[in-house]
Design a protein around this motif. Structure first.
Motif, PDB file in Angstrom:
ATOM      1  N   THR A  92      45.525  23.479   0.920  1.00 31.38           N
ATOM      2  CA  THR A  92      46.776  24.220   1.024  1.00 31.38           C
ATOM      3  C   THR A  92      47.512  23.908   2.324  1.00 31.38           C
ATOM      4  N   LEU A  93      46.777  23.704   3.416  1.00 30.49           N
ATOM      5  CA  LEU A  93      47.420  23.303   4.672  1.00 30.49           C
ATOM      6  C   LEU A  93      48.068  21.931   4.537  1.00 30.49           C
ATOM      7  N   ALA A  94      47.403  21.028   3.826  1.00 30.05           N
ATOM      8  CA  ALA A  94      47.949  19.684   3.637  1.00 30.05           C
ATOM      9  C   ALA A  94      49.300  19.737   2.938  1.00 30.05           C
ATOM     10  N   VAL A  95      49.395  20.581   1.906  1.00 27.64           N
ATOM     11  CA  VAL A  95      50.650  20.697   1.157  1.00 27.64           C
ATOM     12  C   VAL A  95      51.736  21.340   2.017  1.00 27.64           C
ATOM     13  N   GLU A  96      51.390  22.409   2.718  1.00 24.53           N
ATOM     14  CA  GLU A  96      52.399  23.126   3.484  1.00 24.53           C
ATOM     15  C   GLU A  96      52.893  22.344   4.698  1.00 24.53           C
ATOM     16  N   LEU A  97      52.008  21.576   5.331  1.00 26.69           N
ATOM     17  CA  LEU A  97      52.368  20.914   6.586  1.00 26.69           C
ATOM     18  C   LEU A  97      52.816  19.466   6.407  1.00 26.69           C
ATOM     19  N   ALA A  98      52.820  18.980   5.183  1.00 24.27           N
ATOM     20  CA  ALA A  98      53.191  17.584   4.953  1.00 24.27           C
ATOM     21  C   ALA A  98      54.606  17.273   5.433  1.00 24.27           C
ATOM     22  N   SER A  99      55.511  18.206   5.260  1.00 25.50           N
ATOM     23  CA  SER A  99      56.898  17.958   5.684  1.00 25.50           C
ATOM     24  C   SER A  99      57.028  17.823   7.191  1.00 25.50           C
ATOM     25  N   ASP A 100      56.020  18.278   7.922  1.00 24.75           N
ATOM     26  CA  ASP A 100      55.996  18.129   9.382  1.00 24.75           C
ATOM     27  C   ASP A 100      55.264  16.864   9.819  1.00 24.75           C
ATOM     28  N   LYS A 101      54.922  16.017   8.848  1.00 26.26           N
ATOM     29  CA  LYS A 101      54.160  14.784   9.142  1.00 26.26           C
ATOM     30  C   LYS A 101      52.789  15.099   9.736  1.00 26.26           C
ATOM     31  N   ILE A 102      52.219  16.195   9.280  1.00 23.50           N
ATOM     32  CA  ILE A 102      50.871  16.585   9.687  1.00 23.50           C
ATOM     33  C   ILE A 102      49.955  16.391   8.494  1.00 23.50           C
ATOM     34  N   ARG A 103      48.925  15.571   8.664  1.00 25.43           N
ATOM     35  CA  ARG A 103      47.942  15.354   7.613  1.00 25.43           C
ATOM     36  C   ARG A 103      46.736  16.271   7.847  1.00 25.43           C
ATOM     37  N   VAL A 104      46.203  16.829   6.767  1.00 23.33           N
ATOM     38  CA  VAL A 104      45.018  17.683   6.848  1.00 23.33           C
ATOM     39  C   VAL A 104      44.015  17.198   5.807  1.00 23.33           C
ATOM     40  N   CYS A 105      42.855  16.776   6.270  1.00 20.52           N
ATOM     41  CA  CYS A 105      41.823  16.250   5.383  1.00 20.52           C
ATOM     42  C   CYS A 105      40.491  16.936   5.677  1.00 20.52           C
ATOM     43  N   GLY A 106      39.577  16.851   4.734  1.00 15.51           N
ATOM     44  CA  GLY A 106      38.263  17.448   4.914  1.00 15.51           C
ATOM     45  C   GLY A 106      37.145  16.445   4.671  1.00 15.51           C
ATOM     46  N   PHE A 123      47.495  24.297  17.421  1.00 13.33           N
ATOM     47  CA  PHE A 123      47.972  22.914  17.458  1.00 13.33           C
ATOM     48  C   PHE A 123      49.177  22.594  16.584  1.00 13.33           C
ATOM     49  N   VAL A 124      49.441  23.370  15.550  1.00 16.07           N
ATOM     50  CA  VAL A 124      50.598  23.047  14.701  1.00 16.07           C
ATOM     51  C   VAL A 124      51.910  23.089  15.484  1.00 16.07           C
ATOM     52  N   PRO A 125      52.165  24.068  16.354  1.00 16.82           N
ATOM     53  CA  PRO A 125      53.410  24.011  17.132  1.00 16.82           C
ATOM     54  C   PRO A 125      53.527  22.737  17.972  1.00 16.82           C
ATOM     55  N   HIS A 126      52.415  22.302  18.547  1.00 17.16           N
ATOM     56  CA  HIS A 126      52.413  21.062  19.333  1.00 17.16           C
ATOM     57  C   HIS A 126      52.717  19.864  18.445  1.00 17.16           C
ATOM     58  N   TRP A 127      52.102  19.813  17.282  1.00 21.45           N
ATOM     59  CA  TRP A 127      52.337  18.691  16.374  1.00 21.45           C
ATOM     60  C   TRP A 127      53.758  18.673  15.847  1.00 21.45           C
ATOM     61  N   ARG A 128      54.308  19.828  15.584  1.00 27.23           N
ATOM     62  CA  ARG A 128      55.711  19.879  15.169  1.00 27.23           C
ATOM     63  C   ARG A 128      56.613  19.344  16.271  1.00 27.23           C
ATOM     64  N   ALA A 129      56.257  19.619  17.508  1.00 21.84           N
ATOM     65  CA  ALA A 129      57.072  19.158  18.637  1.00 21.84           C
ATOM     66  C   ALA A 129      57.006  17.635  18.806  1.00 21.84           C
ATOM     67  N   ILE A 130      55.824  17.043  18.549  1.00 24.77           N
ATOM     68  CA  ILE A 130      55.696  15.592  18.741  1.00 24.77           C
ATOM     69  C   ILE A 130      55.915  14.813  17.442  1.00 24.77           C
ATOM     70  N   GLY A 131      56.030  15.527  16.331  1.00 24.27           N
ATOM     71  CA  GLY A 131      56.371  14.895  15.065  1.00 24.27           C
ATOM     72  C   GLY A 131      55.228  14.273  14.297  1.00 24.27           C
ATOM     73  N   ARG A 132      53.998  14.688  14.589  1.00 23.77           N
ATOM     74  CA  ARG A 132      52.851  14.136  13.864  1.00 23.77           C
ATOM     75  C   ARG A 132      51.586  14.900  14.260  1.00 23.77           C
ATOM     76  N   GLY A 133      50.528  14.726  13.465  1.00 26.09           N
ATOM     77  CA  GLY A 133      49.237  15.314  13.793  1.00 26.09           C
ATOM     78  C   GLY A 133      48.263  15.119  12.654  1.00 26.09           C
ATOM     79  N   VAL A 134      46.983  15.131  12.979  1.00 29.57           N
ATOM     80  CA  VAL A 134      45.930  15.017  11.975  1.00 29.57           C
ATOM     81  C   VAL A 134      44.880  16.088  12.251  1.00 29.57           C
ATOM     82  N   MET A 135      44.560  16.868  11.230  1.00 29.50           N
ATOM     83  CA  MET A 135      43.463  17.827  11.317  1.00 29.50           C
ATOM     84  C   MET A 135      42.398  17.428  10.308  1.00 29.50           C
TER      85      MET A 135
END
Length: 253
Positions: free
Chosen positions: A169-183, A126-138
């Motif tokens: 670690t995913l939250a930190v790495e993917l933040a610049s892609d406007k992807i939030r990762v929470c648990g 899903f990260v490639p898809h989220w990068r393409a649409i400019g957002r995502g939440v995991m």
């Protein structure tokens, strides 16, 4: 139906959604206005849950521990919805509660495949898809076992510790892609794995022993976990990433 739908217009995939926490999350997401892909290895169970939700849901069959299976599920969801905004990695498994030397390699491999490798596959899908649409939440469903481990579930505890740390670690790495990762870290709940976690028969006496360790005096329910997932997936949490929300009645304090 809520007066204000907090996930209106959003789309989501919930893994392990044929029962337990996953079913509760899928049902609540749909009630909050989302279109939901109910994903499970149990095809009949996924179809039953999706049918109960209605037109807002589709059923997907996939093995979360298999890359090709998850890629195909992602393709089907994107084809059905146009895009996927939210992925909830809820599917999980545990070996039986027993001494560490009694857990064999097959059980170790399965617990890490289902609980940890599934997150790896979801990221790859899903990260490639989220990068393409400019957002995502995991949202990754971890466990209090990965925060406050106890004897008998050693490798399950370790797998959930890995999920909790991967979330950060995913939250930190993917933040610049406007992807939030929470648990979310649930305390023991009334699911199909209850006896596995307890290591003893599910009797009122054995439940009472476990409940006595939870300050608020009860186990978690699918509704508790679904409420947390709705908040983390919603725009209300737009500045929140990298957290592991303990839904535990004070167990980890």
């Amino acid at each position: 139906m809520p007066d204000s739908q907090r996930l209106a217009g959003k789309t989501a995939i919930v893994t392990g959604a044929a029962s337990g926490f996953g079913r509760g999350i899928a049902q609540r997401f749909a009630a909050e206005g989302a279109r939901v892909a109910v994903l499970d290895l149990n095809e009949a169970g996924a179809r039953e849950v999706a049918s109960g939700i209605g037109e807002a849901a589709i059923a997907l069959t996939a093995d979360v521990s298999d890359a090709a299976s998850m890629d195909e599920a992602g393709r089907q969801a994107i084809e059905a919805f146009g895009e996927v905004d939210i992925v909830v990695n809820n599917a999980g498994w545990s070996h039986a509660n027993r001494p560490v030397m009694e857990i064999d390699e097959a059980a170790f491999d399965k617990v890490f495949a289902v609980n940890v490798k599934s997150v790896f596959h979801a990221v790859r899908t899903f990260v490639p898809h989220w990068r393409a649409i400019g957002r995502g939440v995991m949202i990754n469903v971890g466990s209090t076992a990965g925060v406050r481990p106890r004897p008998g579930l050693s490798w399950y505890n370790a797998s959930k510790g890995a999920v909790n740390l991967a979330t950060k670690t995913l939250a930190v790495e993917l933040a610049s892609d406007k992807i939030r990762v929470c648990g979310i870290a649930p305390v023991i709940g009334e699911t199909a794995l209850l006896e596995t976690f307890m290591g003893v028969p599910d009797t009122p006496e054995n439940r009472a022993r476990f409940i006595a360790t939870i300050p608020l005096g009860r186990m978690s329910t699918p509704a508790d976990i679904a409420a947390a997932a709705v908040y983390l997936a919603s725009d209300e949490a737009s500045l929140i990433t990298g957290v592991n929300l303990e839904v535990d009645g004070g167990r980890c304090v």
